[in-house]
Design a protein around this motif. Structure first.
Motif, PDB file in Angstrom:
ATOM      1  N   HIS A 140      45.957 -14.876  38.604  1.00  0.00           N
ATOM      2  CA  HIS A 140      46.807 -14.462  39.530  1.00  0.00           C
ATOM      3  C   HIS A 140      46.901 -12.807  39.402  1.00  0.00           C
ATOM      4  O   HIS A 140      46.867 -12.075  40.533  1.00  0.00           O
ATOM      5  CB  HIS A 140      48.027 -15.366  39.743  1.00  0.00           C
ATOM      6  CG  HIS A 140      49.104 -14.670  40.401  1.00  0.00           C
ATOM      7  ND1 HIS A 140      49.061 -15.008  41.915  1.00  0.00           N
ATOM      8  CD2 HIS A 140      50.159 -13.936  40.394  1.00  0.00           C
ATOM      9  CE1 HIS A 140      50.070 -14.334  42.505  1.00  0.00           C
ATOM     10  NE2 HIS A 140      50.730 -13.713  41.760  1.00  0.00           N
ATOM     11  N   THR A 152      43.870 -10.776  40.035  1.00  0.00           N
ATOM     12  CA  THR A 152      43.720 -10.836  41.686  1.00  0.00           C
ATOM     13  C   THR A 152      44.560 -10.024  42.147  1.00  0.00           C
ATOM     14  O   THR A 152      44.199  -9.088  43.083  1.00  0.00           O
ATOM     15  CB  THR A 152      43.963 -12.398  42.260  1.00  0.00           C
ATOM     16  OG1 THR A 152      42.802 -13.233  41.732  1.00  0.00           O
ATOM     17  CG2 THR A 152      43.682 -12.120  43.867  1.00  0.00           C
ATOM     18  N   THR A 171      37.414 -19.136  38.622  1.00  0.00           N
ATOM     19  CA  THR A 171      37.719 -19.917  39.538  1.00  0.00           C
ATOM     20  C   THR A 171      39.172 -19.683  40.239  1.00  0.00           C
ATOM     21  O   THR A 171      39.573 -20.030  41.271  1.00  0.00           O
ATOM     22  CB  THR A 171      37.612 -21.394  39.204  1.00  0.00           C
ATOM     23  OG1 THR A 171      38.672 -21.561  38.344  1.00  0.00           O
ATOM     24  CG2 THR A 171      36.416 -21.704  38.919  1.00  0.00           C
ATOM     25  N   HIS A 172      39.713 -18.694  39.444  1.00  0.00           N
ATOM     26  CA  HIS A 172      41.481 -18.219  39.774  1.00  0.00           C
ATOM     27  C   HIS A 172      41.222 -16.778  40.340  1.00  0.00           C
ATOM     28  O   HIS A 172      42.382 -16.046  40.834  1.00  0.00           O
ATOM     29  CB  HIS A 172      42.206 -18.419  38.665  1.00  0.00           C
ATOM     30  CG  HIS A 172      42.488 -19.659  38.194  1.00  0.00           C
ATOM     31  ND1 HIS A 172      43.239 -20.668  38.699  1.00  0.00           N
ATOM     32  CD2 HIS A 172      41.884 -20.441  37.163  1.00  0.00           C
ATOM     33  CE1 HIS A 172      43.226 -21.645  38.217  1.00  0.00           C
ATOM     34  NE2 HIS A 172      42.378 -21.457  37.150  1.00  0.00           N
ATOM     35  N   GLN A 226      39.874 -15.245  43.512  1.00  0.00           N
ATOM     36  CA  GLN A 226      39.392 -15.472  44.774  1.00  0.00           C
ATOM     37  C   GLN A 226      39.404 -14.245  45.526  1.00  0.00           C
ATOM     38  O   GLN A 226      39.836 -13.959  46.703  1.00  0.00           O
ATOM     39  CB  GLN A 226      40.356 -16.505  45.463  1.00  0.00           C
ATOM     40  CG  GLN A 226      40.518 -17.730  44.700  1.00  0.00           C
ATOM     41  CD  GLN A 226      39.453 -18.449  44.767  1.00  0.00           C
ATOM     42  OE1 GLN A 226      38.511 -18.740  45.702  1.00  0.00           O
ATOM     43  NE2 GLN A 226      39.003 -18.889  43.538  1.00  0.00           N
TER      44      GLN A 226
END
Length: 185
Positions: free
Chosen positions: A33, A36, A62-63, A65
């Motif tokens: 998070h 990102t 995979t976290h 995005q």
């Protein structure tokens, strides 16, 4: 080299679990998070530091995005030993780094010599910025340079010899589903 698998098994049986799988997965999600939020609009080049960074990179990707280019580097100091030696490059980046945002993902920031050398290499190759992410930051005062910290850290850990979730014990137990410390270390 003959491996004493009974010894390898005994190490796991006697090890202290410092973080279980759920605690690690939660830390990875939090890291994803944060990454990102910081890098979603930067088209980063993400490097996994092999072999230790394999597990954390796979799970962390995979976290994240957003569009990114994933690759790997392989530089090592440990060579399946308990203490570090000289830095050895096995695979340098194959992509052009010039003008790119680079994120380097590794399993641990212990003393940080390997990570520091990879950071310097990326800067010398013209990266616009170089950020680092590590699953574990080991708490001690032996860092490669004063104030060396990763930009993104999942967990802090006491100054013990640890393995699991990508970290190895003599080449084994990278696949352990927790982070363990050797008994007495």
């Amino acid at each position: 080299m003959s491996v004493d698998l009974d010894h390898i098994r005994q190490v796991m049986e006697e090890a202290d679990c410092l973080y279980n799988e759920q605690q690690i997965e939660d830390a990875i999600a939090t890291m994803g998070h944060s990454i990102t939020e910081k890098l979603a609009d930067s088209n980063p080049l993400v490097f996994c530091v092999m072999n230790g960074g394999l597990v954390i990179t796979g799970k962390l990707l995979t976290h994240m995005q957003f569009p990114l280019e994933a690759s790997y580097v392989h530089a090592t100091r440990y060579r399946d030993q308990l203490t570090g030696g000289r830095l050895e490059w096995k695979v340098r980046p194959s992509q052009s780094i010039k003008g790119r945002t680079v994120l380097i993902i590794d399993d641990i920031l212990d003393e940080g010599h390997t990570l520091d050398a990879i950071i310097d290499f990326c800067k010398e190759e013209g990266a616009a910025s170089v950020l680092t992410a590590v699953l574990v930051d080991k708490k001690h005062d032996r860092k490669a340079r004063p104030g060396l910290k990763a930009d993104f850290t999942g967990l802090e850990i006491e100054d013990r010899y640890i393995f699991g979730y990508g970290l190895d014990y003599q080449g084994y137990w990278r696949n352990a589903n927790g982070i363990y410390a050797l008994k007495g270390h």
